[in-house]
Design an enzyme around this catalytic site. Structure first.
Site, PDB file in Angstrom:
ATOM      1  N   ASN A   1      -1.627   7.075  -2.333  1.00  0.00           N
ATOM      2  CA  ASN A   1      -2.836   6.783  -1.570  1.00  0.00           C
ATOM      3  C   ASN A   1      -3.651   5.669  -2.231  1.00  0.00           C
ATOM      4  OD1 ASN A   1      -4.793   6.969   0.414  1.00  0.00           O
ATOM      5  ND2 ASN A   1      -5.934   8.575  -0.641  1.00  0.00           N
TER       6      ASN A   1
ATOM      7  N   HIS B   1       0.874  -1.173   0.000  1.00  0.00           N
ATOM      8  CA  HIS B   1       0.000   0.000   0.000  1.00  0.00           C
ATOM      9  C   HIS B   1       0.908   1.220   0.000  1.00  0.00           C
ATOM     10  CE1 HIS B   1      -3.841   2.066   0.649  1.00  0.00           C
ATOM     11  NE2 HIS B   1      -3.027   2.989   1.141  1.00  0.00           N
ATOM     12  N   CYS B   2       0.775   2.042  -1.025  1.00  0.00           N
ATOM     13  CA  CYS B   2       1.712   3.162  -1.180  1.00  0.00           C
ATOM     14  C   CYS B   2       1.068   4.471  -0.715  1.00  0.00           C
ATOM     15  CB  CYS B   2       2.140   3.287  -2.646  1.00  0.00           C
ATOM     16  SG  CYS B   2       3.301   4.639  -2.902  1.00  0.00           S
ATOM     17  N   PRO B   3       1.594   5.090   0.343  1.00  0.00           N
ATOM     18  CA  PRO B   3       1.007   6.349   0.810  1.00  0.00           C
ATOM     19  C   PRO B   3       1.192   7.487  -0.183  1.00  0.00           C
ATOM     20  CG  PRO B   3       2.991   5.806   2.049  1.00  0.00           C
ATOM     21  CD  PRO B   3       2.709   4.636   1.167  1.00  0.00           C
TER      22      PRO B   3
END
Ligand SMILES: [Zn+2]
Ligand SMILES: [Zn+2]
Length: 359
Positions: A160, A155-157
């Site tokens: 998002n 999950h890539c911040p």
């Protein structure tokens, strides 16, 4: 189980906060555009030829960067298809059965016709309690999205979004174009950056934009190149970030290269067969995201060894449908065109020796 008022408000607040890194990147990108195109190219460059070449190349990279970034952010992650969800009766059975062998038996029966090759560390069927489904191979539950994501990478911040089967190619292109963007800015800004320190620039606000632009571009180039290099290695080995940390467990044991089909086929699994789409952020990955060819499939006594289906039409997430013989079809696309695979099937029992043939 219904969400309480304050809980849902908190969740909504969190969802807004998750956008902060994306807003930060967008603002930085907006400023870099102003600093480079206006302050550096138009205000500071005196040579018209240099000005035109830099502006054209810059806009090309800028467009590709924004396009791939946009696609990575707004491409919805793919979730397991209906076939992986338990039926109402199976859910009831699971609720009645305590954890243990009986519980596993229900799952085993439900997974009988599914193309599942991976297991948990203890050899059990991979099941998501939260989504109440049998996890397809390479699928993981994302705690941020609160969903099972097909071929979840991480999950890539910064986008998002979950990076997985549906947008992994876009994510790679985003890394590549952002790295090129930063390198291009650093390279063309370098001589003006040196002039800044040798007092060769006129005393305007442009000189500070030029200085910060070089610092930012050089700094991001370093971090992006290491991340991009790491993901290139992952693609070459056909691994996701999660699989690099924890190797997938198959029925016959753990194999860190269980999904690797050799460099060229690994690349094609992510980028597709048609070279004209490789550098564009349009979906061209092979397969359906639910089943993946594995070079170990020959060892599995429960699976037929010769791929049969040839008409793999599963190219886009929109066209997502479950094939009648999922593994065989997805295998066919990557494996059937290889004579070496056929040769390899003629020689079962050699186990992992097949990997060398497939490379
Ligand atoms: Zn889940
Ligand atoms: Zn996620």
């Amino acid at each position: 189980m219904a969400p309480s008022g304050p809980g849902s408000v908190r969740r909504r607040c969190r969802r807004v906060l998750y956008w902060i890194p994306v807003v930060f990147i967008s603002l930085l990108l907006g400023w870099s555009y102003y600093a480079y195109a206006i302050q550096l190219c138009i205000v500071s460059m005196e040579n018209v030829g240099e000005q035109v070449v830099c502006l054209i190349a810059y806009h090309l990279l800028f467009a590709m960067f924004v396009w791939s970034y946009w696609k990575t952010i707004f491409t919805l992650p793919m979730n397991p298809s209906k076939e992986f969800h338990l039926s109402y009766a199976e859910k009831e059975l699971l609720e009645r059965e305590p954890r243990g062998e009986a519980h596993q038996e229900v799952l085993r029966r439900a997974a009988k016709d599914l193309p599942i090759y991976t297991r948990t560390m203890s050899g059990a069927i991979r099941y998501c309690d939260r989504c109440q489904l049998i996890k397809p191979d390479r699928c993981h539950h994302c705690s941020v999205c609160d969903k099972c994501i097909l071929k979840m990478d991480h999950h890539c911040p910064w986008v998002n979004n979950c990076v997985g089967f549906s947008n992994y190619k876009f994510f790679l292109l985003f890394l590549a174009y952002s790295l090129l963007y930063c390198l291009f800015i650093a390279a063309t800004d370098l001589q003006y950056f040196i002039k800044f320190w040798t007092n060769g620039l006129p005393d305007t606000q442009a000189k500070f934009h030029i200085m910060f632009l070089f610092f930012a571009a050089a700094m991001f180039s370093v971090s992006l190149s290491s991340l991009f290099g790491y993901h290139c290695w992952l693609v070459s080995k056909n691994k996701s970030t999660l699989e690099a940390f924890r190797s997938p467990v198959f029925r016959h044991g753990t194999d860190k290269n269980g999904f690797s089909l050799g460099f060229s086929k690994n690349m094609r699994q992510v980028f597709g067969d048609e070279k004209k789409y490789w550098l564009l952020p349009v979906f061209s990955s092979l397969g359906d995201g639910c089943s993946f060819p594995t070079c170990l499939v020959n060892q599995d006594p429960e699976q037929p060894s010769t791929p049969a289906g040839m008409n793999s039409t599963l190219k886009t997430p929109e066209n997502h449908q479950f094939p009648a013989k999922p593994l065989r079809e997805s295998q066919s696309h990557l494996l059937m065109d290889s004579q070496s695979w056929t040769e390899n099937t003629a020689n079962p029992g050699k186990g992992k020796a097949g990997k060398g043939v497939l490379v």
